[in-house]
Design a protein around this motif. Structure first.
Motif, PDB file in Angstrom:
ATOM      1  N   VAL A  76       8.018 -14.707  -5.065  1.00 44.46           N
ATOM      2  CA  VAL A  76       7.783 -14.031  -3.798  1.00 44.46           C
ATOM      3  C   VAL A  76       6.406 -14.467  -3.299  1.00 44.46           C
ATOM      4  N   ASN A  77       6.374 -15.175  -2.181  1.00 44.81           N
ATOM      5  CA  ASN A  77       5.124 -15.760  -1.674  1.00 44.81           C
ATOM      6  C   ASN A  77       4.419 -16.583  -2.745  1.00 44.81           C
ATOM      7  N   GLY A  78       5.209 -17.308  -3.525  1.00 43.80           N
ATOM      8  CA  GLY A  78       4.664 -18.186  -4.550  1.00 43.80           C
ATOM      9  C   GLY A  78       4.242 -17.484  -5.820  1.00 43.80           C
ATOM     10  N   MET A  79       4.451 -16.179  -5.915  1.00 41.94           N
ATOM     11  CA  MET A  79       4.054 -15.389  -7.079  1.00 41.94           C
ATOM     12  C   MET A  79       5.275 -14.815  -7.778  1.00 41.94           C
ATOM     13  N   THR A  80       5.074 -14.316  -8.986  1.00 43.04           N
ATOM     14  CA  THR A  80       6.128 -13.533  -9.602  1.00 43.04           C
ATOM     15  C   THR A  80       6.308 -12.251  -8.801  1.00 43.04           C
ATOM     16  N   PRO A  81       7.486 -11.623  -8.864  1.00 40.28           N
ATOM     17  CA  PRO A  81       7.657 -10.356  -8.167  1.00 40.28           C
ATOM     18  C   PRO A  81       6.623  -9.308  -8.571  1.00 40.28           C
ATOM     19  N   GLU A  82       6.250  -9.279  -9.838  1.00 41.96           N
ATOM     20  CA  GLU A  82       5.237  -8.317 -10.287  1.00 41.96           C
ATOM     21  C   GLU A  82       3.899  -8.582  -9.611  1.00 41.96           C
ATOM     22  N   ALA A  83       3.492  -9.864  -9.575  1.00 38.47           N
ATOM     23  CA  ALA A  83       2.226 -10.199  -8.937  1.00 38.47           C
ATOM     24  C   ALA A  83       2.274  -9.888  -7.442  1.00 38.47           C
ATOM     25  N   ALA A  84       3.420 -10.135  -6.797  1.00 31.66           N
ATOM     26  CA  ALA A  84       3.560  -9.833  -5.369  1.00 31.66           C
ATOM     27  C   ALA A  84       3.469  -8.331  -5.125  1.00 31.66           C
ATOM     28  N   ARG A  85       4.063  -7.540  -6.036  1.00 34.11           N
ATOM     29  CA  ARG A  85       3.973  -6.078  -5.897  1.00 34.11           C
ATOM     30  C   ARG A  85       2.533  -5.610  -6.040  1.00 34.11           C
ATOM     31  N   LEU A  86       1.829  -6.134  -7.019  1.00 27.39           N
ATOM     32  CA  LEU A  86       0.446  -5.721  -7.244  1.00 27.39           C
ATOM     33  C   LEU A  86      -0.455  -6.178  -6.090  1.00 27.39           C
ATOM     34  N   ALA A  87      -0.081  -7.291  -5.453  1.00 25.08           N
ATOM     35  CA  ALA A  87      -0.857  -7.800  -4.314  1.00 25.08           C
ATOM     36  C   ALA A  87      -0.452  -7.144  -2.997  1.00 25.08           C
ATOM     37  N   ARG A  88       0.497  -6.208  -3.079  1.00 25.48           N
ATOM     38  CA  ARG A  88       1.027  -5.523  -1.882  1.00 25.48           C
ATOM     39  C   ARG A  88       1.508  -6.538  -0.843  1.00 25.48           C
ATOM     40  N   ALA A  89       2.302  -7.492  -1.322  1.00 27.87           N
ATOM     41  CA  ALA A  89       2.769  -8.574  -0.463  1.00 27.87           C
ATOM     42  C   ALA A  89       3.976  -8.178   0.380  1.00 27.87           C
ATOM     43  N   TYR A  90       4.563  -7.023   0.104  1.00 26.75           N
ATOM     44  CA  TYR A  90       5.748  -6.627   0.850  1.00 26.75           C
ATOM     45  C   TYR A  90       5.736  -5.125   1.109  1.00 26.75           C
ATOM     46  N   GLY A  91       6.459  -4.722   2.156  1.00 23.94           N
ATOM     47  CA  GLY A  91       6.755  -3.319   2.412  1.00 23.94           C
ATOM     48  C   GLY A  91       8.230  -3.091   2.157  1.00 23.94           C
ATOM     49  N   TYR A  92       8.601  -1.869   1.762  1.00 23.76           N
ATOM     50  CA  TYR A  92       9.988  -1.570   1.386  1.00 23.76           C
ATOM     51  C   TYR A  92      10.455  -0.347   2.161  1.00 23.76           C
ATOM     52  N   VAL A  93      11.611  -0.489   2.823  1.00 25.07           N
ATOM     53  CA  VAL A  93      12.214   0.610   3.567  1.00 25.07           C
ATOM     54  C   VAL A  93      13.532   0.963   2.892  1.00 25.07           C
ATOM     55  N   PHE A  94      13.653   2.198   2.426  1.00 22.75           N
ATOM     56  CA  PHE A  94      14.831   2.639   1.688  1.00 22.75           C
ATOM     57  C   PHE A  94      15.931   3.113   2.638  1.00 22.75           C
ATOM     58  N   GLN A  95      17.119   3.353   2.082  1.00 25.95           N
ATOM     59  CA  GLN A  95      18.234   3.846   2.881  1.00 25.95           C
ATOM     60  C   GLN A  95      17.895   5.187   3.519  1.00 25.95           C
ATOM     61  N   ALA A  96      17.269   6.064   2.751  1.00 26.23           N
ATOM     62  CA  ALA A  96      16.797   7.344   3.278  1.00 26.23           C
ATOM     63  C   ALA A  96      15.309   7.211   3.585  1.00 26.23           C
ATOM     64  N   PRO A  97      14.815   7.904   4.619  1.00 22.85           N
ATOM     65  CA  PRO A  97      13.412   7.729   5.016  1.00 22.85           C
ATOM     66  C   PRO A  97      12.401   8.096   3.934  1.00 22.85           C
ATOM     67  N   ALA A  98      12.730   9.072   3.064  1.00 18.60           N
ATOM     68  CA  ALA A  98      11.847   9.462   1.951  1.00 18.60           C
ATOM     69  C   ALA A  98      10.445   9.831   2.428  1.00 18.60           C
ATOM     70  N   LEU A  99      10.380  10.635   3.491  1.00 24.60           N
ATOM     71  CA  LEU A  99       9.091  11.106   4.003  1.00 24.60           C
ATOM     72  C   LEU A  99       8.703  12.399   3.313  1.00 24.60           C
ATOM     73  N   LEU A 100       7.400  12.631   3.205  1.00 23.56           N
ATOM     74  CA  LEU A 100       6.908  13.868   2.608  1.00 23.56           C
ATOM     75  C   LEU A 100       6.974  14.972   3.657  1.00 23.56           C
ATOM     76  N   PRO A 101       7.749  16.032   3.412  1.00 14.86           N
ATOM     77  CA  PRO A 101       8.010  17.024   4.466  1.00 14.86           C
ATOM     78  C   PRO A 101       6.789  17.836   4.875  1.00 14.86           C
ATOM     79  N   TRP A 102       5.778  17.908   4.005  1.00 15.71           N
ATOM     80  CA  TRP A 102       4.595  18.709   4.323  1.00 15.71           C
ATOM     81  C   TRP A 102       3.516  17.892   5.049  1.00 15.71           C
ATOM     82  N   ARG A 103       3.799  16.615   5.297  1.00 21.63           N
ATOM     83  CA  ARG A 103       2.841  15.765   6.008  1.00 21.63           C
ATOM     84  C   ARG A 103       3.398  15.412   7.381  1.00 21.63           C
ATOM     85  N   THR A 104       2.516  15.312   8.362  1.00 17.38           N
ATOM     86  CA  THR A 104       2.923  14.921   9.708  1.00 17.38           C
ATOM     87  C   THR A 104       3.310  13.447   9.732  1.00 17.38           C
TER      88      THR A 104
END
Length: 276
Positions: free
Chosen positions: A84-112
């Motif tokens: 992923v971007n020339g790195m292992t998936p683990e290295a890309a995750r640690l480098a915050r190389a991607y954002g992930y959007v799940f099927q459900a929004p998974a928002l915290l209900p007590w936060r605006t």
């Protein structure tokens, strides 16, 4: 006088080839062992270049989400190579190389809305003023200006997914992974979000990998449609969409759009049988 040769000038004027965002070679993922083993993905070869918007489509259980989760380092490959971007998936995750959007929004209900969007930035330790500035930018980008102080329970499903996308983009990843984020929405809301996603991709230039079960959605959103077979998931065909970069919902009725959709349907037929 320039001493550059003709060959040098040709190299200088040749269009640059986009860098590779995701590269999979003979990628397989198996869950369990022995008699209980399930082969989810089998020897997947796939190259996604930066700036592409790629949809993964195939029958339920074919490994679309498994492939997405492997890219995100949420599932470990059993064999093969994945970068992923020339790195292992683990290295890309640690480098915050991607954002992930799940099927459900998974928002915290007590936060605006604004506070949900700022959550990754808080975890990263950004200063409050920087967090607010970044949140304000993505609130505007996702059309959420009038909802910044609302709580998730005060929003429609479509608006909640806009917040989820804004949160995934808040730390400026170059790669956005989306696991069928519009699948549970009504058709009108889904059409609106498809339009917004096209505009977002055009404006930001990010690379998108999008899981869907919808042929029209895949064709409308994508530069490439990856058609997968029934489990174990294999790639049947990668279909290039030559539709104009600027698209409207009316384009779905054009011969060009219907031609790409027909190719996707035929590839799905090859992968797992008749598609209604």
């Amino acid at each position: 006088m320039s001493t550059a040769t003709l060959a040098d000038r040709e190299v200088e004027t040749r269009p640059a080839v986009p860098a590779i965002a995701v590269a999979a070679e003979k990628l397989s993922v198996q869950f369990g062992e022995g008699d209980r083993a399930t082969l989810a993905l089998s020897e997947v070869d796939l190259t996604i270049r930066q700036g592409d918007f790629v949809s993964l489509i195939g029958p339920s259980g074919c490994g679309k989400t498994t492939l997405l989760r492997a890219i995100a380092d949420l599932v470990q490959p059993s064999s093969g190579l994945l970068r992923v971007n020339g790195m292992t998936p683990e290295a890309a995750r640690l480098a915050r190389a991607y954002g992930y959007v799940f099927q459900a929004p998974a928002l915290l209900p007590w936060r605006t809305v604004a506070q949900n969007i700022m959550l990754p930035l808080e975890i990263m330790g950004l200063r409050p003023e920087r967090r607010r500035a970044e949140a304000a930018h993505y609130i505007e980008l996702m059309g959420l200006r009038d909802f910044a102080r609302k709580f998730p329970w005060q929003l429609s499903g479509g608006m909640q997914q806009r917040v989820s996308i804004a949160r995934a983009l808040s730390f400026k990843p170059s790669l956005l992974l989306m696991d069928e984020p519009f699948g549970a929405l009504d058709e009108i809301t889904r059409d609106g979000l498809n339009l917004h996603m096209r505009e977002l991709w055009t404006r930001t230039g990010l690379t998108g990998v999008f899981v869907t079960h919808s042929i029209p959605e895949a064709v409308f959103l994508s530069t490439h449609i990856v058609v997968m077979s029934a489990r174990p998931g294999r790639i049947v065909e990668v279909i290039l969409s030559d539709l104009p970069r600027q698209r409207s919902l009316e384009d779905r009725d054009t011969p060009a759009f219907l031609s790409v959709a027909r190719r996707v349907r035929e590839a799905l037929h090859l992968g797992y049988g008749h598609v209604p």
